[in-house]
Design a protein around this motif. Structure first.
Motif, PDB file in Angstrom:
ATOM      1  N   CYS A  48     -10.646  13.176  -8.369  1.00 52.17           N
ATOM      2  CA  CYS A  48     -10.056  11.852  -8.607  1.00 52.17           C
ATOM      3  C   CYS A  48      -8.955  12.032  -9.650  1.00 52.17           C
ATOM      4  O   CYS A  48      -9.191  11.895 -10.857  1.00 52.17           O
ATOM      5  N   GLN A  83       0.876  -1.180   0.000  1.00 49.93           N
ATOM      6  CA  GLN A  83       0.000   0.000   0.000  1.00 49.93           C
ATOM      7  C   GLN A  83       0.910   1.226   0.000  1.00 49.93           C
ATOM      8  O   GLN A  83       1.293   1.743   1.047  1.00 49.93           O
ATOM      9  N   GLU A  85      -6.722   8.229  -9.313  1.00 43.62           N
ATOM     10  CA  GLU A  85      -7.640   7.089  -9.308  1.00 43.62           C
ATOM     11  C   GLU A  85      -8.741   7.291 -10.343  1.00 43.62           C
ATOM     12  O   GLU A  85      -9.067   8.414 -10.727  1.00 43.62           O
ATOM     13  N   TYR A 124     -12.099   1.532  -7.362  1.00 46.64           N
ATOM     14  CA  TYR A 124     -12.027   1.127  -5.952  1.00 46.64           C
ATOM     15  C   TYR A 124     -11.889  -0.383  -5.865  1.00 46.64           C
ATOM     16  O   TYR A 124     -12.656  -1.126  -6.485  1.00 46.64           O
ATOM     17  N   LYS A 181      -9.628  -2.539  -0.048  1.00 41.96           N
ATOM     18  CA  LYS A 181     -10.079  -1.216   0.413  1.00 41.96           C
ATOM     19  C   LYS A 181      -9.111  -0.125  -0.036  1.00 41.96           C
ATOM     20  O   LYS A 181      -8.705   0.745   0.742  1.00 41.96           O
ATOM     21  N   SER A 182      -8.749  -0.196  -1.308  1.00 43.99           N
ATOM     22  CA  SER A 182      -7.776   0.744  -1.861  1.00 43.99           C
ATOM     23  C   SER A 182      -8.278   1.290  -3.193  1.00 43.99           C
ATOM     24  O   SER A 182      -9.293   0.844  -3.736  1.00 43.99           O
ATOM     25  N   LEU A 183      -7.566   2.265  -3.721  1.00 41.00           N
ATOM     26  CA  LEU A 183      -7.940   2.936  -4.960  1.00 41.00           C
ATOM     27  C   LEU A 183      -7.171   2.351  -6.140  1.00 41.00           C
ATOM     28  O   LEU A 183      -6.038   1.879  -5.984  1.00 41.00           O
ATOM     29  N   HIS A 219      -2.808  -0.652  -7.417  1.00 38.18           N
ATOM     30  CA  HIS A 219      -3.696   0.056  -6.485  1.00 38.18           C
ATOM     31  C   HIS A 219      -2.854   0.864  -5.514  1.00 38.18           C
ATOM     32  O   HIS A 219      -1.633   0.687  -5.425  1.00 38.18           O
ATOM     33  N   GLY A 244      -4.592   9.646  -3.285  1.00 39.67           N
ATOM     34  CA  GLY A 244      -6.037   9.693  -3.415  1.00 39.67           C
ATOM     35  C   GLY A 244      -6.608  11.086  -3.224  1.00 39.67           C
ATOM     36  O   GLY A 244      -6.164  11.837  -2.352  1.00 39.67           O
ATOM     37  N   GLU A 264      -5.863   4.884   0.607  1.00 33.19           N
ATOM     38  CA  GLU A 264      -6.625   6.125   0.730  1.00 33.19           C
ATOM     39  C   GLU A 264      -6.044   7.077   1.777  1.00 33.19           C
ATOM     40  O   GLU A 264      -6.688   8.093   2.087  1.00 33.19           O
ATOM     41  N   ASP A 265      -4.878   6.797   2.314  1.00 35.09           N
ATOM     42  CA  ASP A 265      -4.301   7.649   3.358  1.00 35.09           C
ATOM     43  C   ASP A 265      -4.333   9.118   2.950  1.00 35.09           C
ATOM     44  O   ASP A 265      -4.070   9.460   1.793  1.00 35.09           O
ATOM     45  N   THR A 305       2.600   4.977  -0.645  1.00 35.79           N
ATOM     46  CA  THR A 305       2.358   6.418  -0.688  1.00 35.79           C
ATOM     47  C   THR A 305       3.559   7.171  -1.252  1.00 35.79           C
ATOM     48  O   THR A 305       3.427   8.309  -1.684  1.00 35.79           O
TER      49      THR A 305
END
Length: 410
Positions: free
Chosen positions: A266, A212, A269, A277, A282-284, A251, A260, A254-255, A214
């Motif tokens: 958007c 995940q 994403e 989604y 539970k991610s973009l 993906h 995101g 959403e932090d 960033t």
């Protein structure tokens, strides 16, 4: 010294044309933060893509994180890029972008998508970085094509940097430089030809194993600096060990400080949740049909291969990218323009990614983590394939683990 934002740019008109068309694959040379000298004054040039913004400020430890002290200038060419030169800001300074959106007057506070280094999580600021590493792996780079060939022995040891080995006295993970000793020795003893690192890019949640992201252009600061990670790669190469990175274009989380809802829209994403989604994680999901997003991702791949001498990229969760109905029930997805379930934008992106990688580096490998019967994953693009060099077979792994569970009589 007057440290107001000054008009300055690293971007040419040609850069902008390439960016808009999705064909600029070295955006890391232009966007983000870059320590430069302008009119004899040392400082940092900042550039960020935020087309839905009405204003963008750089906030950081050099202005008490106050919005409006260092506002960037929007370019006139409708690229959506905001830029400027700030005197006296340099190596090691912390910063974020404060973005005031045209959409509902939303304000976001974002890390730099192109940052070369980040604060140690759970802190989330980007770091201006101007380090230097003198590579000592000339021999490996000259003959690695023979080590990476499909007709050569290829035995890969996959590991997660944070949990592979601990310093028990200090109850912590090993640093990049400590791994350059212990890991190199272990791989030489066990005879593997390559190591594969689970994502080293910056990520906020350690139990995610790095999947995940960033900070796509920043090796995680948990284990040291960018130069420390380059040193680890260098030491592996000097001992004839190739380095593969897990790469995650499938993906992102959403932090609040991540990609995101970047400028109140958007931006990275896909705006349709049916395509943007990921319900399982539970991610973009990236908008693979947007030119600037494709350029961001392919630039990122080129960055790791060029700047860090990486020998291969194992692309994560390719199956989730290929199919519009991946892990979705009826009514949760829409067919493509031909009525099929294939994600045409993602397929086009993967083909272009592989073409650009192999055009620039004929001695590396791209490896698809792909668990379906999708055809021609490793066929060249000119023959109608996706263009990957190899396929990372999850089925074989699962079958092998099941076999290991059986009674030895089998």
């Amino acid at each position: 010294m007057d440290n107001k934002v000054q008009v300055y740019s690293l971007l040419t008109a040609f850069d902008i044309d390439l960016f808009k068309s999705g064909k600029h694959f070295r955006l890391f040379e232009k966007l983000g933060s870059h320590a430069v000298t302008h009119n004899g004054i040392k400082g940092t040039y900042f550039a960020v893509w935020a087309p839905s913004a009405k204003s963008v400020s750089v906030i950081g430890n050099f202005n008490f994180w106050v919005e409006g002290q260092h506002p960037l200038n929007v370019r006139w060419d409708s690229s959506g890029i905001w830029e400027g030169f700030i005197p006296a800001v340099g190596h090691g300074d912390l910063y974020k972008y404060k973005i005031h959106s045209n959409i509902n007057d939303v304000k976001t506070e974002k890390a730099d998508p192109y940052a070369r280094f980040c604060e140690i999580p759970s802190n989330t600021a980007s770091v201006v970085w101007d380090g230097n590493h003198k590579w000592q792996d000339k021999d490996w780079m000259s003959y690695r094509k023979n080590k990476n060939g499909l007709d050569k022995p290829y035995s890969v040891y996959e590991l997660h940097l944070g949990s592979w080995k601990k310093n028990l006295q200090e109850n912590r993970s090993l640093t990049y430089r400590e791994l350059a000793v212990d890991l190199v020795q272990y791989i030489k003893e066990t005879g593997f030809t390559h190591v594969e690192f689970m994502p080293v890019m910056e990520h906020p949640y350690e139990p995610s194993w790095g999947y995940q992201l960033t900070g796509y252009f920043a090796p995680s600061s948990r284990f040291g600096s960018p130069e420390d990670f380059k040193y680890l790669v260098d030491q592996l190469h000097q001992n004839d060990i190739g380095v593969i990175l897990d790469w995650v274009p499938s993906h992102f989380p959403e932090d609040a400080h991540g990609l995101g809802f970047f400028d109140g829209s958007c931006l990275y994403e896909h705006p349709d949740p049916k395509k943007g989604y990921h319900q399982d994680w539970k991610s973009l999901i990236f908008n693979y049909g947007r030119n600037e997003v494709r350029a961001f991702l392919i630039s990122n791949a080129i960055f790791w291969l060029e700047q860090y001498h990486i020998d291969g990229l194992r692309v994560d969760a390719v199956a989730s990218m290929l199919y519009l109905d991946y892990s979705r029930e009826d009514g949760q997805w829409e067919p493509n323009i031909y009525g099929g379930r294939e994600n045409l934008d993602a397929i086009s992106f993967l083909k272009e990614f592989n073409e650009e990688v192999f055009k620039n580096f004929d001695d590396v490998q791209t490896i698809a983590e792909e668990s379906t019967a999708f055809p021609m994953v490793t066929k060249p693009v000119y023959l109608g394939g996706l263009g990957f060099g190899m396929k990372w077979m999850m089925g074989w792994m699962h079958d092998t683990l099941e076999f290991f569970k059986k009674d030895p009589i089998y």
